[in-house]
Write an enzyme that holds these catalytic residues in place. Structure first.
Site, PDB file in Angstrom:
ATOM      1  N   SER A 179       0.784  -1.241   0.000  1.00  0.00           N
ATOM      2  CA  SER A 179       0.000   0.000   0.000  1.00  0.00           C
ATOM      3  C   SER A 179       0.812   1.285   0.000  1.00  0.00           C
ATOM      4  O   SER A 179       0.241   2.374  -0.079  1.00  0.00           O
ATOM      5  CB  SER A 179      -0.958   0.023   1.198  1.00  0.00           C
ATOM      6  OG  SER A 179      -2.038  -0.846   0.973  1.00  0.00           O
ATOM      7  N   SER A 234      -6.141   3.333   4.248  1.00  0.00           N
ATOM      8  CA  SER A 234      -5.535   2.552   3.166  1.00  0.00           C
ATOM      9  C   SER A 234      -6.593   1.792   2.372  1.00  0.00           C
ATOM     10  O   SER A 234      -6.430   0.617   2.023  1.00  0.00           O
ATOM     11  CB  SER A 234      -4.505   1.557   3.727  1.00  0.00           C
ATOM     12  OG  SER A 234      -3.618   1.133   2.721  1.00  0.00           O
ATOM     13  N   LYS A 249       0.090   3.761  -2.704  1.00  0.00           N
ATOM     14  CA  LYS A 249      -0.966   4.787  -2.644  1.00  0.00           C
ATOM     15  C   LYS A 249      -0.421   6.211  -2.581  1.00  0.00           C
ATOM     16  O   LYS A 249      -1.176   7.164  -2.801  1.00  0.00           O
ATOM     17  CB  LYS A 249      -1.887   4.515  -1.459  1.00  0.00           C
ATOM     18  CG  LYS A 249      -2.712   3.243  -1.607  1.00  0.00           C
ATOM     19  CD  LYS A 249      -3.669   3.056  -0.434  1.00  0.00           C
ATOM     20  CE  LYS A 249      -4.621   1.882  -0.671  1.00  0.00           C
ATOM     21  NZ  LYS A 249      -4.018   0.580  -0.390  1.00  0.00           N
TER      22      LYS A 249
END
Length: 407
Positions: free
Chosen positions: A61, A116, A64
């Site tokens: 993640s 997230s 991101k």
């Protein structure tokens, strides 16, 4: 007395050795458990710590931060996103958005960075590029523009894919750009946030920040933290990227593929190492007089065309120096604020780059001035002749037509 004196000497020697070891330890870089790690100065891009910085890993993640960067660059925070069919079915962490739901970009970014949420990552991707596939192309294009050399994104969330890779250095380069947005820092340092009810959700959605370095009640809280992003999948292991700033000095740390989940303490150690051992020096401010040029009766001041910074070791007494490009300006014409020379800047024999220098005044050679005047005269003459030829041609056509009419 001799025994007492020896005892005092022993104690003094112990204190000196202990203090020397502590001082020495401050200059030693820390150890980190992640397979790839970097500490970068955000202003200059100089690397202060490195470990496999160019080796690609699955980033989970931490992906991101690129999704967030593209959202800041291509949307407005109050833009309304209409959720499509696919985002609600995203795997992994999510805030459970609905098809046809109207959510503003700001709310999606809070969910992206605090929770997230993979569904909001896909919603932003479709809003910006029309599809996840097209957005992935935009991600890779932007990554190359930022100097990333070991990155290939295939989705906006970081869900594991054998082709989805980046490196510690590339993550740092992306964060270095993202942290330029004050709105990002505001979102990333928020402990909590609540998305108001929407056309598809009667209840508000509370969000909580999982980044312990921004939590003041946490033992991991770090003074000066500007935000960060964690990442984890079974295949990707743990990753983390963050930035911190103290006294105008901003550092970026990135750790990728950490099996031991020590990224919070490792990042703190990296930041402390950077702030304790290095200083950001502003060598020149834009417009500062760098030097004077005195050759062949030409005397002009040369100014910095931009700010110039460099990183200096705090224990070093050396300062950066510069050398001027070997160029005869006396035989050239130029005007005020025109770039005329380059200064090559060095620190401890390390090439820091070049700084273009501007003239503080005009210098027009008479021959050039005459040539310019002649050029203007020639252009004027050509223009007048062109007009005369055009008028004569038109007149000739009219005369010919009139003769034909008479016949």
């Amino acid at each position: 007395m001799r025994t007492l004196r020896n005892l005092l000497l022993f104690i003094l020697s112990f204190l000196i050795i202990t203090n020397w070891n502590i001082a020495k330890a401050k200059t030693n870089p820390p150890t980190v458990s992640a397979e790839g790690a970097i500490l970068m100065d955000a202003t200059t891009g100089e690397i202060l710590f490195q470990k496999n910085i160019n080796k690609p890993f699955p980033p989970a993640s931490t992906t991101k931060i690129m999704t967030a960067l593209l959202a800041f660059e291509n949307t407005k925070l109050d833009d309304v996103v209409v959720v499509g069919k696919k985002p609600p079915f995203a795997d992994g962490s999510k805030i459970y958005i609905f098809e046809g739901e109207n959510i503003i970009v700001k709310d999606l970014l809070y969910a992206l960075l605090l929770e997230s949420a993979n569904d909001t990552a896909e919603a932003l991707a479709e809003h910006i590029s029309g599809s996840v596939e097209e957005f992935s192309k935009l991600m890779n294009k932007r990554a190359k523009e930022l100097g990333c050399e070991n990155t290939n994104f295939v989705n906006p969330s970081g869900l594991y894919d054998g082709k989805h890779r980046t490196s510690a250095k590339d993550l740092a380069l992306i964060m270095r750009e993202l942290v330029k947005y004050p709105e990002y820092i505001e979102i990333a340092t928020s402990l909590s946030y609540k998305i108001d009810p929407t056309n598809k959700s009667k209840e508000g959605r509370p969000l909580w920040n999982k980044n312990k370095l921004i939590q003041k009640y946490s033992s991991y809280y770090y003074d000066g933290i500007e935000g960060g992003k964690t990442g984890y999948t079974v295949q990707s292991q743990h990753s983390y990227v963050a930035s911190a700033q103290r006294n105008g000095h901003r550092l970026v740390a990135a750790l990728i593929y950490d099996k031991n989940k020590t990224y919070f303490e490792d990042t703190i150690n990296l930041f402390n190492y950077g702030f304790n051992n290095f200083s950001l020096i502003k060598m020149f401010k834009k417009g500062d007089v760098v030097t004077e040029y005195n050759e062949k009766n030409l005397n002009i001041k040369l100014k910095a065309s931009e700010d110039f910074y460099y990183i200096k070791e705090k224990t070093s007494s050396d300062n950066a120096i510069f050398t001027l490009e070997n160029k005869d300006l006396s035989s050239q014409s130029f005007i005020k604020d025109e770039k005329v020379l380059n200064a090559s800047i060095f620190y401890k024999d390390k090439d820091l780059g070049t700084l273009p220098l501007l003239s503080d005044s005009d210098h027009i050679i008479k021959a050039d001035a005459t040539a310019q005047a002649m050029s203007k005269f020639s252009k004027t003459t050509v223009t007048i002749l062109s007009i005369l030829i055009t008028l004569i041609t038109i007149a000739s056509i009219i005369i010919v037509r009139n003769r034909k009419l008479r016949l």
